[in-house]
Design a protein around this motif. Sequence first.
Motif, PDB file in Angstrom:
ATOM      1  N   VAL A 281       8.455  18.781 -20.650  1.00 43.93           N
ATOM      2  CA  VAL A 281       6.989  18.000 -20.596  1.00 43.93           C
ATOM      3  C   VAL A 281       7.528  16.461 -21.047  1.00 43.93           C
ATOM      4  N   PHE A 282       8.211  16.340 -21.999  1.00 44.26           N
ATOM      5  CA  PHE A 282       8.796  15.182 -22.549  1.00 44.26           C
ATOM      6  C   PHE A 282       9.666  14.582 -21.556  1.00 44.26           C
ATOM      7  N   ALA A 283      10.499  15.275 -20.799  1.00 41.13           N
ATOM      8  CA  ALA A 283      11.354  14.755 -19.624  1.00 41.13           C
ATOM      9  C   ALA A 283      10.461  14.212 -18.563  1.00 41.13           C
ATOM     10  N   LEU A 284       9.399  14.953 -18.228  1.00 42.33           N
ATOM     11  CA  LEU A 284       8.473  14.388 -17.214  1.00 42.33           C
ATOM     12  C   LEU A 284       7.732  13.299 -17.369  1.00 42.33           C
ATOM     13  N   GLY A 285       7.495  13.109 -18.748  1.00 35.91           N
ATOM     14  CA  GLY A 285       6.786  12.237 -19.314  1.00 35.91           C
ATOM     15  C   GLY A 285       7.688  10.992 -19.210  1.00 35.91           C
ATOM     16  N   LEU A 286       9.038  10.834 -19.508  1.00 36.31           N
ATOM     17  CA  LEU A 286       9.758   9.825 -19.462  1.00 36.31           C
ATOM     18  C   LEU A 286      10.210   9.267 -17.927  1.00 36.31           C
ATOM     19  N   VAL A 287      10.247  10.320 -17.009  1.00 36.73           N
ATOM     20  CA  VAL A 287      10.226   9.976 -15.776  1.00 36.73           C
ATOM     21  C   VAL A 287       8.888   9.358 -14.952  1.00 36.73           C
ATOM     22  N   GLN A 288       7.764  10.026 -15.754  1.00 34.30           N
ATOM     23  CA  GLN A 288       6.603   9.145 -15.252  1.00 34.30           C
ATOM     24  C   GLN A 288       6.350   7.778 -15.914  1.00 34.30           C
ATOM     25  N   ILE A 289       6.789   7.393 -16.711  1.00 35.00           N
ATOM     26  CA  ILE A 289       7.070   6.178 -17.466  1.00 35.00           C
ATOM     27  C   ILE A 289       7.851   5.311 -16.479  1.00 35.00           C
ATOM     28  N   VAL A 290       8.911   5.775 -15.839  1.00 34.93           N
ATOM     29  CA  VAL A 290       9.788   4.893 -14.917  1.00 34.93           C
ATOM     30  C   VAL A 290       8.857   4.720 -13.749  1.00 34.93           C
ATOM     31  N   VAL A 291       8.344   5.665 -13.081  1.00 36.47           N
ATOM     32  CA  VAL A 291       7.436   5.687 -12.000  1.00 36.47           C
ATOM     33  C   VAL A 291       6.524   4.721 -12.078  1.00 36.47           C
ATOM     34  N   HIS A 292       5.697   4.677 -13.105  1.00 37.74           N
ATOM     35  CA  HIS A 292       4.756   3.483 -13.633  1.00 37.74           C
ATOM     36  C   HIS A 292       5.457   2.130 -13.433  1.00 37.74           C
ATOM     37  N   PHE A 293       6.423   1.884 -14.240  1.00 38.96           N
ATOM     38  CA  PHE A 293       7.168   0.637 -14.243  1.00 38.96           C
ATOM     39  C   PHE A 293       7.529   0.349 -12.860  1.00 38.96           C
ATOM     40  N   ARG A 294       8.109   1.271 -11.997  1.00 39.67           N
ATOM     41  CA  ARG A 294       8.690   0.714 -10.722  1.00 39.67           C
ATOM     42  C   ARG A 294       7.411   0.485  -9.775  1.00 39.67           C
TER      43      ARG A 294
ATOM     44  N   LEU B 218       0.798  -1.143  -0.038  1.00 39.20           N
ATOM     45  CA  LEU B 218      -0.003   0.052  -0.134  1.00 39.20           C
ATOM     46  C   LEU B 218       0.984   1.220   0.077  1.00 39.20           C
ATOM     47  N   ARG B 219       1.875   1.164   0.799  1.00 40.83           N
ATOM     48  CA  ARG B 219       2.842   2.494   0.910  1.00 40.83           C
ATOM     49  C   ARG B 219       3.573   2.586  -0.687  1.00 40.83           C
ATOM     50  N   THR B 220       3.951   1.481  -1.364  1.00 47.04           N
ATOM     51  CA  THR B 220       4.483   1.487  -2.692  1.00 47.04           C
ATOM     52  C   THR B 220       3.536   2.296  -3.671  1.00 47.04           C
ATOM     53  N   TYR B 221       2.240   1.814  -3.650  1.00 42.48           N
ATOM     54  CA  TYR B 221       1.270   2.291  -4.470  1.00 42.48           C
ATOM     55  C   TYR B 221       1.116   3.687  -4.091  1.00 42.48           C
ATOM     56  N   ALA B 222       0.833   4.206  -2.872  1.00 44.49           N
ATOM     57  CA  ALA B 222       0.719   5.543  -2.511  1.00 44.49           C
ATOM     58  C   ALA B 222       1.842   6.530  -2.884  1.00 44.49           C
ATOM     59  N   ILE B 223       3.301   6.041  -2.663  1.00 38.81           N
ATOM     60  CA  ILE B 223       4.370   6.697  -3.273  1.00 38.81           C
ATOM     61  C   ILE B 223       4.297   6.915  -4.646  1.00 38.81           C
ATOM     62  N   GLY B 224       3.882   6.042  -5.445  1.00 34.82           N
ATOM     63  CA  GLY B 224       3.651   5.860  -6.919  1.00 34.82           C
ATOM     64  C   GLY B 224       2.698   6.952  -7.364  1.00 34.82           C
ATOM     65  N   PHE B 225       1.331   6.680  -6.788  1.00 37.75           N
ATOM     66  CA  PHE B 225       0.606   7.825  -7.018  1.00 37.75           C
ATOM     67  C   PHE B 225       0.620   9.208  -6.836  1.00 37.75           C
ATOM     68  N   VAL B 226       1.443   9.583  -5.627  1.00 36.08           N
ATOM     69  CA  VAL B 226       1.869  10.823  -5.278  1.00 36.08           C
ATOM     70  C   VAL B 226       2.979  11.267  -6.414  1.00 36.08           C
ATOM     71  N   SER B 227       3.860  10.560  -6.731  1.00 41.04           N
ATOM     72  CA  SER B 227       4.749  10.810  -7.623  1.00 41.04           C
ATOM     73  C   SER B 227       4.256  10.929  -8.985  1.00 41.04           C
ATOM     74  N   ALA B 228       3.331  10.141  -9.590  1.00 44.15           N
ATOM     75  CA  ALA B 228       2.600  10.533 -10.898  1.00 44.15           C
ATOM     76  C   ALA B 228       2.004  11.524 -10.787  1.00 44.15           C
ATOM     77  N   LEU B 229       1.031  11.836  -9.642  1.00 43.89           N
ATOM     78  CA  LEU B 229       0.563  13.272  -9.585  1.00 43.89           C
ATOM     79  C   LEU B 229       1.475  14.489  -9.652  1.00 43.89           C
ATOM     80  N   VAL B 230       2.393  14.486  -8.854  1.00 46.08           N
ATOM     81  CA  VAL B 230       3.326  15.519  -8.835  1.00 46.08           C
ATOM     82  C   VAL B 230       3.849  15.934 -10.364  1.00 46.08           C
ATOM     83  N   LEU B 231       4.499  14.815 -11.163  1.00 42.91           N
ATOM     84  CA  LEU B 231       4.906  14.970 -12.245  1.00 42.91           C
ATOM     85  C   LEU B 231       3.720  15.344 -13.461  1.00 42.91           C
ATOM     86  N   THR B 232       2.462  14.917 -13.157  1.00 42.39           N
ATOM     87  CA  THR B 232       1.686  15.338 -13.922  1.00 42.39           C
ATOM     88  C   THR B 232       1.066  16.888 -13.867  1.00 42.39           C
ATOM     89  N   CYS B 233       0.908  17.183 -12.554  1.00 38.59           N
ATOM     90  CA  CYS B 233       0.511  18.650 -12.183  1.00 38.59           C
ATOM     91  C   CYS B 233       2.040  19.418 -12.640  1.00 38.59           C
TER      92      CYS B 233
END
Length: 103
Positions: free
Chosen positions: A46-59, A11-26
């Motif tokens: 925006v392209f760089a943030l998208g790449l980082v978000q892909i890594v966040v989703h993978f992890r 649950l903590r892993t999912y919460a960290i991922g969600f917050v990270s994805a939300l921050v990158l999107t914002c």
Amino acid sequence: MDQQHAYRRQLRTYAIGFVSALVLTCAAFATVRFHLAPPQTAIGIVFALGLVQIVVHFRFFLHIDLERSARDDLQLILFSTLITLLMVGGTLVILANLHHRMM
């Protein structure tokens, strides 16, 4: 108690991922909305943030890391991405060529 500990860790892993994805999107939306950078730089940000978000989703959501067992999954995803990029790139080249010929 071990199952509860594993549940909390997941649950903590999912919460960290969600917050990270939300921050990158914002951050991407804020860069464009508030004109925080010139247009060409904003595209790069925006392209760089998208790449980082892909890594966040993978992890955090797909649980793909650099362990030996997960490398096979990562190779499958990377190969699928390569094939998709080749198909999209080829389509764009063909459409650009057709557009050029019609002018």
